[in-house]
Design an enzyme around this catalytic site. Structure first.
Site, PDB file in Angstrom:
ATOM      1  N   LYS A 191      15.062  79.257  25.655  1.00 58.06           N
ATOM      2  CA  LYS A 191      16.079  79.760  24.724  1.00 58.06           C
ATOM      3  C   LYS A 191      15.394  80.048  23.392  1.00 58.06           C
ATOM      4  CE  LYS A 191      18.765  78.094  21.718  1.00 58.06           C
ATOM      5  NZ  LYS A 191      18.607  79.211  20.750  1.00 58.06           N
ATOM      6  N   GLU A 267       8.501  69.050  18.472  1.00 55.15           N
ATOM      7  CA  GLU A 267       7.585  69.436  17.382  1.00 55.15           C
ATOM      8  C   GLU A 267       8.472  69.822  16.210  1.00 55.15           C
ATOM      9  OE1 GLU A 267       4.527  69.009  17.971  1.00 55.15           O
ATOM     10  OE2 GLU A 267       4.389  69.171  20.149  1.00 55.15           O
ATOM     11  N   CYS A 301       5.522  75.137   9.643  1.00 57.60           N
ATOM     12  CA  CYS A 301       5.747  73.687   9.672  1.00 57.60           C
ATOM     13  C   CYS A 301       4.536  72.928   9.149  1.00 57.60           C
ATOM     14  CB  CYS A 301       6.098  73.255  11.081  1.00 57.60           C
ATOM     15  SG  CYS A 301       4.938  73.858  12.291  1.00 57.60           S
ATOM     16  N   GLU A 401      11.481  69.361   3.280  1.00 60.64           N
ATOM     17  CA  GLU A 401      10.810  70.581   3.732  1.00 60.64           C
ATOM     18  C   GLU A 401      11.608  71.782   3.234  1.00 60.64           C
ATOM     19  OE1 GLU A 401      10.852  71.519   7.973  1.00 60.64           O
ATOM     20  OE2 GLU A 401       8.740  72.030   7.761  1.00 60.64           O
TER      21      GLU A 401
HETATM   22  P1  NAD Z   1      16.435  74.805  14.040  1.00 58.89           P
HETATM   23  O1  NAD Z   1      16.150  73.435  14.480  1.00 58.89           O
HETATM   24  O2  NAD Z   1      17.689  75.091  13.354  1.00 58.89           O
HETATM   25  O3  NAD Z   1      16.381  75.830  15.279  1.00 58.89           O
HETATM   26  C1  NAD Z   1      15.364  75.797  16.219  1.00 58.89           C
HETATM   27  C2  NAD Z   1      15.926  76.144  17.583  1.00 58.89           C
HETATM   28  O4  NAD Z   1      16.885  75.171  17.963  1.00 58.89           O
HETATM   29  C3  NAD Z   1      16.638  77.495  17.638  1.00 58.89           C
HETATM   30  O5  NAD Z   1      16.335  78.123  18.879  1.00 58.89           O
HETATM   31  C4  NAD Z   1      18.096  77.106  17.578  1.00 58.89           C
HETATM   32  O6  NAD Z   1      18.944  78.059  18.173  1.00 58.89           O
HETATM   33  C5  NAD Z   1      18.086  75.821  18.354  1.00 58.89           C
HETATM   34  N1  NAD Z   1      19.206  74.907  18.070  1.00 58.89           N
HETATM   35  C6  NAD Z   1      19.871  74.758  16.897  1.00 58.89           C
HETATM   36  N2  NAD Z   1      20.842  73.828  17.037  1.00 58.89           N
HETATM   37  C7  NAD Z   1      20.794  73.379  18.311  1.00 58.89           C
HETATM   38  C8  NAD Z   1      21.526  72.411  19.055  1.00 58.89           C
HETATM   39  N3  NAD Z   1      22.512  71.715  18.510  1.00 58.89           N
HETATM   40  N4  NAD Z   1      21.188  72.198  20.337  1.00 58.89           N
HETATM   41  C9  NAD Z   1      20.170  72.881  20.908  1.00 58.89           C
HETATM   42  N5  NAD Z   1      19.453  73.824  20.265  1.00 58.89           N
HETATM   43  C10 NAD Z   1      19.750  74.062  18.970  1.00 58.89           C
HETATM   44  O7  NAD Z   1      15.167  75.151  13.175  1.00 58.89           O
HETATM   45  P2  NAD Z   1      14.911  76.424  12.287  1.00 58.89           P
HETATM   46  O8  NAD Z   1      15.468  76.167  10.944  1.00 58.89           O
HETATM   47  O9  NAD Z   1      15.324  77.630  12.988  1.00 58.89           O
HETATM   48  O10 NAD Z   1      13.313  76.378  12.272  1.00 58.89           O
HETATM   49  C11 NAD Z   1      12.615  75.851  11.250  1.00 58.89           C
HETATM   50  C12 NAD Z   1      12.198  74.398  11.539  1.00 58.89           C
HETATM   51  O11 NAD Z   1      11.279  74.331  12.610  1.00 58.89           O
HETATM   52  C13 NAD Z   1      11.493  73.803  10.361  1.00 58.89           C
HETATM   53  O12 NAD Z   1      11.986  72.527  10.089  1.00 58.89           O
HETATM   54  C14 NAD Z   1      10.036  73.720  10.817  1.00 58.89           C
HETATM   55  O13 NAD Z   1       9.263  72.771  10.189  1.00 58.89           O
HETATM   56  C15 NAD Z   1      10.188  73.495  12.259  1.00 58.89           C
HETATM   57  N6  NAD Z   1       8.982  73.914  12.963  1.00 58.89           N
HETATM   58  C16 NAD Z   1       8.191  72.951  13.525  1.00 58.89           C
HETATM   59  C17 NAD Z   1       7.033  73.306  14.180  1.00 58.89           C
HETATM   60  C18 NAD Z   1       6.153  72.275  14.822  1.00 58.89           C
HETATM   61  O14 NAD Z   1       5.423  72.595  15.732  1.00 58.89           O
HETATM   62  N7  NAD Z   1       6.174  71.033  14.410  1.00 58.89           N
HETATM   63  C19 NAD Z   1       6.675  74.642  14.303  1.00 58.89           C
HETATM   64  C20 NAD Z   1       7.503  75.601  13.726  1.00 58.89           C
HETATM   65  C21 NAD Z   1       8.662  75.210  13.077  1.00 58.89           C
END
Ligand code: NAD
Length: 497
Positions: A191, A267, A301, A401
């Site tokens: 997804k 992650e 991240c 963050e």
């Molecule tokens: P997010 O957590 O809102 O979304 C990430 C994914 O999760 C999306 O596909 C979203 O549709 C899905 N999602 C959202 N709510 C959900 C739920 N209740 N159940 C299942 N899936 C759900 O994150 P974002 O704001 O889109 O992305 C940025 C974040 O990602 C930042 O905090 C960043 O640090 C982190 N990030 C971490 C890494 C790593 O490898 N550690 C890499 C890239 C980004």
């Protein structure tokens, strides 16, 4: 080698075919409800395409197909060398479509085309090829048991793996999840983030072309709190792998507990410390402080968002990093000279700015950036490279963050203090130390509790090393042979003779 100009990329963008449907059971399909969602170019605000918006019922179809092919063993029980051949072929096809995928990624995420060409697409190719080549080199174990017994230890696939990825590095993160899970023989339902589904859909099509059996890889674009949650609770899924925010990562662990205890690998976010000592190679440290904080509009991240500078050089070092901001002014992502593109959307732009305002109200001094900007001829959302000085580690701008091009500069006196500040964070994902004294550098690198620590470099690493976080930065490891472990179960066969 021919150079592709700004104008050429613009022309190619106008002719680019954009995938619009989900990819289920080896073919493109519309959402059962017929619903679509516009996919927006963050740099221009233009609608790139209307994309199938999958709901729970589409997710169920994807899981059913993935499960059926897993049970049949078409992929899971294929000889490792044959799985390898197909995945290597997939990497080759992605390589053949290098520029097309770079362009899709740039338009979808608003990130500079040069980064997509030089970093994102090569990273995906390398991840898939390296992992594929490892498939038929993974041996099981024979345990040192007593005579008369023979104990075999094997790694077996989990079953159906759910991969949920964010919008900041859609292609490379997707490759980090897909390569090891497919390599181990799992079926996958991916997804993508609803804002950035394009490259995932395109590489799924290429996987089928490479010979991946139908149903082994399914891509369902859709909303997180509805479709994503439904899949996380699904009893047909045995493992879930996630990159995204810490808040959603916590929800995934709850969903696993509420359903079938599916293996959960996360992650998550970061607030990494980039630690500069007075004796560092000054030019390198300045250049890389800017890259660490501002690359990918800071939507990274692993960003070096906390710049820790030894107090004897704090003023001059911070000023020197501010002078670098002129190289990072946001511009049209399709111009190969652009280093900083857009931020993902209006909400993210507002969120970034709200954090900067909080930093100001807490006493931080904004030396560059600090207000949303609009590059000429662009109608999307941008934020300039921003550096805030006079920050201490208890201020919220140093703890939360921001996920934007905002760096905070914190002074420190000694190595011990630098380590203490670096570790005083709920996150532990990345970081670096800059010093010409090997003793200082290694003492600090050893003391910082984080997943990846650079010594006289930032963002170092490749597919051969694991990637992931300590503390609330997550619990899984992408990349390297260690990633294979997340996507497999250990099985013992105990034989007596
Ligand atoms: P997010 O957590 O809102 O979304 C990430 C994914 O999760 C999306 O596909 C979203 O549709 C899905 N999602 C959202 N709510 C959900 C739920 N209740 N159940 C299942 N899936 C759900 O994150 P974002 O704001 O889109 O992305 C940025 C974040 O990602 C930042 O905090 C960043 O640090 C982190 N990030 C971490 C890494 C790593 O490898 N550690 C890499 C890239 C980004």
């Amino acid at each position: 080698m021919s150079v592709i100009t700004h104008q050429d990329w613009g022309a190619r963008a106008r002719e680019l075919a954009v995938p619009t449907q989900a990819w289920i059971n080896g073919r493109p399909v519309s959402a059962l409800s017929g619903t679509t969602r516009p996919c927006i170019n963050p740099a221009t605000g233009a609608v790139l395409a209307d994309i199938a918006e999958c709901q729970a019922e589409d997710g169920d179809v994807a899981v059913a197909n993935a499960h059926e092919v897993f049970e049949r063993g078409t992929w899971a029980n294929m000889a490792p060398r044959d799985r390898k051949r197909i995945l290597v072929r997939w990497a080759e096809l992605i390589e053949q479509h290098h520029h097309e995928l770079a362009l899709l990624e740039s338009l979808d995420v608003g990130k500079p085309i040069s980064d997509c060409v030089d970093i994102d697409v090569p990273s995906a190719i390398n991840t898939i090829r390296w992992t594929a080549e490892a498939i038929d080199k993974v041996y099981g174990e024979i345990a040192p048991t007593a005579p008369g017994t023979l104990a075999l230890i094997q790694r077996l696939p989990l079953g159906v793996v759910l991969a949920i990825v964010p919008w900041n590095f859609p292609l490379s993160t997707t490759a980090w999840k897909l390569a090891p899970s497919l390599a181990m023989g799992n079926s996958v339902v991916l997804k993508p983030d609803p804002k950035t589904p394009l490259t995932a859909l395109r590489i799924a099509e290429l996987a089928t072309e490479a010979g991946l059996p139908d149903g082994v890889l399914n891509v369902v674009p859709g909303d997180g709190p509805t479709l994503g949650k439904h899949l996380c609770l699904h009893p047909g899924i045995s493992g879930q792998t996630f990159t995204g925010s810490t808040a959603v990562g916590k929800l995934l662990m709850q969903y696993a507990g509420q359903s079938n205890l599916k293996r959960t690998f996360l992650e998550l976010g970061g607030k990494s410390a980039n630690i500069v000592f007075a004796d560092a190679d000054r030019e390198q440290a300045i250049t890389w402080a800017a890259i660490a904080g501002w690359y990918n509009s800071g939507q990274t991240c692993t960003a070096g968002s906390r710049l820790l500078v030894q107090e004897s050089i704090y003023d001059e070092f911070v000023e020197a990093v501010v002078r670098k901001a002129s190289d990072w002014q946001p511009g049209d992502p399709l111009n190969p000279a652009t280093r900083m593109g857009a931020v993902i959307d209006a909400a993210q732009q507002q969120r970034i700015h709200a954090w900067v305002e909080t930093g100001r109200s807490e006493g931080g001094k904004v030396l560059c950036g600090g207000e949303p900007i609009q590059p000429a001829a662009m109608a999307g959302h941008f934020y300039p490279p921003t550096l805030v000085r006079d920050v201490h580690n208890q201020m919220s701008i140093a703890r939360e963050e921001i996920f934007g091009p905002v760096m905070v500069a914190i002074p420190f006196a000694t190595a011990e203090e630098a380590v203490r500040i670096a570790n005083d964070s709920s996150y532990g994902l990345a970081g670096a130390v800059w010093s010409r004294d090997i003793n200082t550098a290694l003492r600090v690198a050893g003391g910082v509790r984080t997943g990846t620590m650079g010594v006289n470099n930032y963002f170092g690493g490749d597919i051969t090393v694991p990637f992931g976080g300590f503390r609330q930065s997550g619990n899984g490891r992408d990349k390297s042979m260690h990633a294979m472990n997340d996507y497999s179960e250990l099985k013992t066969t105990w034989i007596e003779y």
